[in-house]
Scaffold this active site. Sequence first.
Site, PDB file in Angstrom:
ATOM      1  CG  HIS A 226       0.749  -6.955  11.358  1.00 33.09           C
ATOM      2  ND1 HIS A 226       0.984  -6.319  10.165  1.00 33.09           N
ATOM      3  CD2 HIS A 226      -0.578  -7.246  11.368  1.00 33.09           C
ATOM      4  CE1 HIS A 226      -0.151  -6.209   9.489  1.00 33.09           C
ATOM      5  NE2 HIS A 226      -1.121  -6.771  10.202  1.00 33.09           N
TER       6      HIS A 226
ATOM      7  CB  CYS B 273      -0.902   0.002   1.227  1.00 31.57           C
ATOM      8  SG  CYS B 273      -1.892   1.509   1.320  1.00 31.57           S
TER       9      CYS B 273
ATOM     10  CD  GLU C 229       1.671  -1.406   8.348  1.00 27.59           C
ATOM     11  OE1 GLU C 229       0.477  -1.779   8.234  1.00 27.59           O
ATOM     12  OE2 GLU C 229       1.991  -0.265   8.733  1.00 27.59           O
TER      13      GLU C 229
ATOM     14  CB  SER D 253      -3.661  -5.212  12.485  1.00 25.26           C
ATOM     15  OG  SER D 253      -3.522  -4.174  13.408  1.00 25.26           O
TER      16      SER D 253
HETATM   17  S1  SF4 Z   1      -5.593  -0.317   5.826  1.00 30.41           S
HETATM   18 FE1  SF4 Z   1      -3.539  -0.779   5.047  1.00 30.41          FE
HETATM   19  S2  SF4 Z   1      -3.892  -1.210   2.872  1.00 30.41           S
HETATM   20 FE2  SF4 Z   1      -5.695  -0.087   3.611  1.00 30.41          FE
HETATM   21  S3  SF4 Z   1      -5.256   2.102   3.158  1.00 30.41           S
HETATM   22 FE3  SF4 Z   1      -4.623   1.637   5.272  1.00 30.41          FE
HETATM   23  S4  SF4 Z   1      -2.428   1.188   5.074  1.00 30.41           S
HETATM   24 FE4  SF4 Z   1      -3.322   0.972   3.053  1.00 30.41          FE
END
Ligand code: SF4
Length: 314
Positions: free
Chosen positions: A129, A101, A131, A229
């Site tokens: 996690h 993302c 991320e 999460s």
């Molecule tokens: S939840 Fe994760 S994938 Fe969705 S906009 Fe937020 S950072 Fe990006």
Amino acid sequence: MEKPPLTILLAGPRGFCAGVERAVQIVERALQRFGAPVYVRHEIVHNRYVVGRLESQGAIFVDELDAVPEGAPVVFSAHGVPKAVPQEAERRHLLSLDATCPLVNKVHREAEHHFAQGRRIILIGHDGHPEVIGTMGQLPQGAVLLIEHADDVASLAVDDDEPLAYVTQTTLSIDDTLAVIEALKARFPGIHGPKRDDICYATTNRQQAVKAIAARCDRMLVVGAPNSSNSLRLVEVARQSGCPAAALIGRARDIDWDSLRDTHCLGLTAGASAPEILVEEVVEACRLRFRVTIEEIAVTREGVSFNLPRALIA
Ligand code: SF4
């Protein structure tokens, strides 16, 4: 026998965010462009339904790159990956497609910027996690220290005068994160960081939407996955905001109907990786048992979208 009445308060926004939409599209476009199979490192987003649908189209999910044949297309998940992963893909001549993302990438760049300024980085996030693993993996080992709770700040093994900065996981609880940041600023007044935190717009909006309806609901269902999460945070936020009977479900089949027997007002939302079709499935399952009235409470409207990687644009 007449069905009992049930009001469903639908939280808005809910479900898919722009980062998840983009990640799913990247796999679908890659399948169209390169044909099956397309390999995907880890769950593209944390949702079994989404993963199963992509598998049925020819995606193969793998834990590590050594399961991907030389030269094949491979997609990295929306959560981001350590720098070593694209490097390994290049070494193996794989065709990498990065579905990280853009808002996670922004956190990676922040961490790199602070590191370049000679600062040690404190990452607020959940251990293990993907991320967090991806963000820590942007920098050499030891450059980033991970903490989860405000209580962790006191035991951080850094000198009080060491140059420091903080970044956060994008899918944390807004209120809990604020407490951690306040504890950091109290111990390290000179610490650098983003204006507030790095929690993304989608996480923020979904938590605000749950807060707006929680006190009116006898129960709340959050459609999402146990490893998501932001879905877990929605359950916590509902409980803290006036609806102690909040539960996570993967799909309609997980609903404990006995627990809904005395429910008059049911809150319903979905984590950022859960598609709307699963929310509709829950509503339909309720209609079989109740006379349902739907009320949608939208705290904001979202119009965010992210570009696809250049390699997939026609
Ligand atoms: S939840 Fe994760 S994938 Fe969705 S906009 Fe937020 S950072 Fe990006």
